[in-house]
Write an enzyme that holds these catalytic residues in place. Structure first.
Site, PDB file in Angstrom:
ATOM      1  CD  GLU A  28      -1.239   0.372   3.915  1.00  0.00           C
ATOM      2  OE1 GLU A  28      -1.440   1.700   3.564  1.00  0.00           O
ATOM      3  OE2 GLU A  28      -1.099  -0.347   4.414  1.00  0.00           O
ATOM      4  CE  LYS A  89      -5.248   7.863   4.965  1.00  0.00           C
ATOM      5  NZ  LYS A  89      -5.776   7.471   6.459  1.00  0.00           N
ATOM      6  CB  VAL A 109      -5.997  -1.915   3.694  1.00  0.00           C
ATOM      7  CG1 VAL A 109      -6.302  -3.442   3.413  1.00  0.00           C
ATOM      8  CG2 VAL A 109      -4.645  -1.720   4.641  1.00  0.00           C
ATOM      9  CG  ASP A 141     -15.692   5.168  12.371  1.00  0.00           C
ATOM     10  OD1 ASP A 141     -15.489   4.801  11.086  1.00  0.00           O
ATOM     11  OD2 ASP A 141     -15.053   6.175  12.896  1.00  0.00           O
ATOM     12  CB  SER A 143     -11.965  -0.042   8.168  1.00  0.00           C
ATOM     13  OG  SER A 143     -11.133  -0.134   6.990  1.00  0.00           O
ATOM     14  CB  ALA A 144     -14.132   1.034   3.146  1.00  0.00           C
ATOM     15  CG  ASP A 145      -9.061  -1.666   5.421  1.00  0.00           C
ATOM     16  OD1 ASP A 145      -9.161  -0.780   4.417  1.00  0.00           O
ATOM     17  OD2 ASP A 145      -8.232  -1.628   6.403  1.00  0.00           O
ATOM     18  CE  LYS A 162      -1.921   1.471  13.521  1.00  0.00           C
ATOM     19  NZ  LYS A 162      -2.120   1.109  12.145  1.00  0.00           N
TER      20      LYS A 162
END
Length: 306
Positions: A28, A89, A109, A141, A143-145, A162
């Site tokens: 990435e 980003k 990612v 909320d 992540s789109a990951d 994390k």
């Protein structure tokens, strides 16, 4: 001006490696543009690519350069991503706009996985996955990951997620989305800065051949979801657990006191870790990515050998 350039640009080096059936590992670019301080970010990007080449693996750093999704950055592309503070980003949802408007963006990612898979790459090394954020029951909320990995046949080597995220909720979402989770020589789910989060994994692999076997089985079953290989940072390179827990409490309290929400929370928490640990969290970050790239190189080599 709206651009109508090529949908995807693959470097000659990466294209030749893929055509020959050689090992390739995607990397990435968000880490380079937004995760590391300048000028260290540029040196680390070159170090990571050099490490892969020394193992006989072709690196494929992914980004959008002036509206062109690019798999395999040349020296000028790496310099642009590393040195230009205006680089944005881009996650998956941002790709259509970034391409159409001719922007230069580092890929997350999720976006890296999509573009690398489109080029035919099957293995990707990153630091840690995005996940479900604390308080997501109210904020939604996430992540789109996670949803991207549910539909992208990539094998992603990461050090878990994390601790600033909701680890339990993230693991539940990975299960719901059908993402295969393998512990690299461990039965514990790692926590990026720490070797373990205290959560157990159902499946453990001993070597790269076993991961390649799982990849082949996934293809044979017609599945299109990702395989995540959870690779813990070695204990000697991790943050001290007591320091980690204290800094996390401090960071979460300060974020709450400042009323931070949504996208503002994660950068604030990570910056607090960096400040409160005297830069030690940055060194752990670098160690994590190096270790993950080394494991990804083994897996890509085993996959190519098939």
């Amino acid at each position: 001006m709206v651009r109508t350039g090529p949908v995807l640009s693959v470097s000659a080096e990466v294209e030749a490696a893929l055509a020959a059936g050689g090992p390739v590992v995607a990397l990435e670019s968000t880490l380079i543009a937004h995760g590391l301080p300048r000028p260290r970010n540029r040196g680390f990007a070159a170090e990571l690519e050099g490490m892969l080449r020394s193992r006989g693996v072709t690196p494929a750093t992914v980004a959008v350069i002036e509206g062109v999704p690019t798999v395999g950055l040349d020296e000028a592309g790496l310099a642009r991503i590393a040195d230009d503070p205006a680089v944005a980003k881009a996650s998956v949802r941002d790709l259509p706009a970034a391409v159409a408007l001719g922007r230069t963006c580092a890929t997350t990612v999720a976006a890296t996985s999509v573009l690398a898979a489109r080029a035919g790459i099957r293995v990707f090394a990153t630091g840690g996955l995005g996940g479900v954020h604390r308080g997501a029951a109210e904020t939604f909320d996430e992540s789109a990951d996670l949803p991207t990995l549910a539909t992208t046949p990539m094998t992603v080597v990461s050090a878990g997620v994390k601790s600033i995220l909701d680890v339990d909720a993230t693991l539940e979402r990975l299960e719901t989305l059908g993402v295969t989770l393998l512990g690299w020589r461990t039965a514990d789910f790692p926590g990026f800065y720490l070797p373990t989060t205290g959560r157990r994994l159902d499946w453990t692999v001993r070597d790269a051949r076993e991961v390649a076997d799982a990849m082949a089985t996934r293809d044979g079953l017609g599945l299109t979801s990702a395989i995540v290989v959870a690779n813990p940072v070695p204990a000697g390179q991790a943050l001290d657990p007591a320091v980690h827990d204290e800094v996390l409490r401090t960071a979460l309290r300060r974020a709450d006191e400042q009323g931070l929400r949504g996208k503002a929370v994660t950068p604030f928490l990570l910056a607090t870790f960096h400040t409160e640990t005297g830069g030690a969290s940055l060194e752990v970050n670098l160690a994590v990515v190096r270790n993950n790239a080394a494991v990804a190189a083994e897996i890509a080599t085993a996959w190519a050998a098939r």
